[in-house]
Design a protein around this motif. Sequence first.
Motif, mmCIF file in Angstrom:
data_model
loop_
_atom_site.group_PDB
_atom_site.id
_atom_site.type_symbol
_atom_site.label_atom_id
_atom_site.label_comp_id
_atom_site.label_asym_id
_atom_site.label_seq_id
_atom_site.Cartn_x
_atom_site.Cartn_y
_atom_site.Cartn_z
ATOM 1 N N UNK A 1 47.788 46.952 37.502
ATOM 2 C CA UNK A 1 46.694 47.119 36.541
ATOM 3 C C UNK A 1 45.620 46.058 36.765
ATOM 4 N N UNK A 2 46.022 44.795 36.929
ATOM 5 C CA UNK A 2 45.043 43.732 37.188
ATOM 6 C C UNK A 2 44.267 44.011 38.473
ATOM 7 N N UNK A 3 44.964 44.474 39.498
ATOM 8 C CA UNK A 3 44.317 44.795 40.767
ATOM 9 C C UNK A 3 43.305 45.920 40.598
ATOM 10 N N UNK A 4 43.699 46.960 39.889
ATOM 11 C CA UNK A 4 42.801 48.097 39.685
ATOM 12 C C UNK A 4 41.549 47.677 38.928
ATOM 13 N N UNK A 5 41.711 46.845 37.906
ATOM 14 C CA UNK A 5 40.546 46.393 37.146
ATOM 15 C C UNK A 5 39.593 45.573 38.014
ATOM 16 N N UNK A 6 40.151 44.666 38.809
ATOM 17 C CA UNK A 6 39.306 43.834 39.671
ATOM 18 C C UNK A 6 38.616 44.685 40.730
ATOM 19 N N UNK A 7 39.316 45.665 41.269
ATOM 20 C CA UNK A 7 38.731 46.502 42.306
ATOM 21 C C UNK A 7 37.660 47.438 41.741
ATOM 22 N N UNK A 8 37.848 47.881 40.506
ATOM 23 C CA UNK A 8 36.807 48.678 39.854
ATOM 24 C C UNK A 8 35.539 47.838 39.697
ATOM 25 N N UNK B 1 50.529 55.837 35.738
ATOM 26 C CA UNK B 1 49.320 56.636 35.540
ATOM 27 C C UNK B 1 48.710 56.335 34.183
ATOM 28 N N UNK B 2 49.528 56.301 33.152
ATOM 29 C CA UNK B 2 49.019 56.047 31.802
ATOM 30 C C UNK B 2 48.384 54.664 31.698
ATOM 31 N N UNK B 3 49.035 53.659 32.269
ATOM 32 C CA UNK B 3 48.504 52.297 32.184
ATOM 33 C C UNK B 3 47.176 52.162 32.914
ATOM 34 N N UNK B 4 47.069 52.745 34.087
ATOM 35 C CA UNK B 4 45.827 52.678 34.852
ATOM 36 C C UNK B 4 44.713 53.449 34.157
ATOM 37 N N UNK B 5 45.062 54.553 33.546
ATOM 38 C CA UNK B 5 44.058 55.363 32.852
ATOM 39 C C UNK B 5 43.545 54.654 31.611
ATOM 40 N N UNK B 6 44.424 53.915 30.932
ATOM 41 C CA UNK B 6 44.009 53.185 29.735
ATOM 42 C C UNK B 6 43.189 51.946 30.075
ATOM 43 N N UNK C 1 39.755 66.756 36.639
ATOM 44 C CA UNK C 1 39.850 67.134 35.235
ATOM 45 C C UNK C 1 39.777 65.894 34.355
ATOM 46 N N UNK C 2 39.101 66.003 33.215
ATOM 47 C CA UNK C 2 39.027 64.885 32.276
ATOM 48 C C UNK C 2 40.349 64.764 31.517
ATOM 49 N N UNK C 3 41.064 63.703 31.774
ATOM 50 C CA UNK C 3 42.334 63.472 31.089
ATOM 51 C C UNK C 3 42.324 62.207 30.236
ATOM 52 N N UNK C 4 41.228 61.480 30.260
ATOM 53 C CA UNK C 4 41.171 60.236 29.502
ATOM 54 C C UNK C 4 41.013 60.524 28.001
ATOM 55 N N UNK C 5 41.681 59.735 27.173
ATOM 56 C CA UNK C 5 41.548 59.877 25.715
ATOM 57 C C UNK C 5 40.180 59.383 25.296
#
Length: 280
Positions: free
Chosen positions: A31-38, A69-74, A275-279
């Motif tokens: 999750x930390x990696x994904x946030x930094x890379x975004x 998947x849920x954690x990365x999407x949130x 597809x939009x799956x984000x809350x």
Amino acid sequence: MSSTLITVAPTGAETAKADLPQLPTTLEELVETAQACERAGAGLVHVHVRDPERDHAPTLDPVRLRDTVQALREATDLVVQLSTGGSVHDPLESRLTVLDAEPDSCSLTCGTVNFGDDVFLNPHGFMSDLYVQAQEKEVVPEFEIFELGHLAALARLIDAHGLPYGGKVHVDFVTGVPGAMPGTVPALVAGVQMLPPEVTSWSATGIGRAHLPVAAAALAMGGHLRVGMEDNVLFARGRPVQHNAELVSRAAELATTLQRPPMSTAQARELLGVKERRAR
């Protein structure tokens, strides 16, 4: 194409955590990696899940996949793509269960390929089942090309089953795997020339030292980029990558220099037709 989709493949299934402690293998690290890379310019994250309780070995455990998947999407707006390759040792029937985790996208490798000392098995029946399952579950496949013949297999899948969910066909050239298509500019050019007419976008990555030449060639030809520690653990000769964001930042700088800056996550979603799956 005026902007560039940057995919980050942060972990993979080949490198051991013991050999590269900075490899993100826990959910918190991913999750930390994904946030930094975004923040650095990535629009999509290509995910292999590891099991910290089993020496950080690759896993297709359905609970871990869904939680990831849920954690990365949130935590991010990245397109979340799960690998359906897992490890080259995973059985085909387990790989078909990956889409139950409801990712935005999944990888679909278009043929069997020599993979170092191993064989990455992708028979036509498996590819066909995965293609149809992705259509039914409304998941966008990314078609992984390790050999030029895989493009003919992709054309066969499209001919048999129609367009994938979302109506877009995105191809990723994975070059430089030992035993497969070399990580050279002529090999990439040959692949681009062979793309089926239904293809709407493509990206490329070069394994190891092929990383930069393939990235530069892809940008010059209108393609997109994949980077990350799955494909390359050295930033330069003698200098290990310390964080995936380093590779994303360099790709973003290269793309910007060539007047094709990184696209936003919203643009990435539009490019791929996810597809939009984000809350909301």
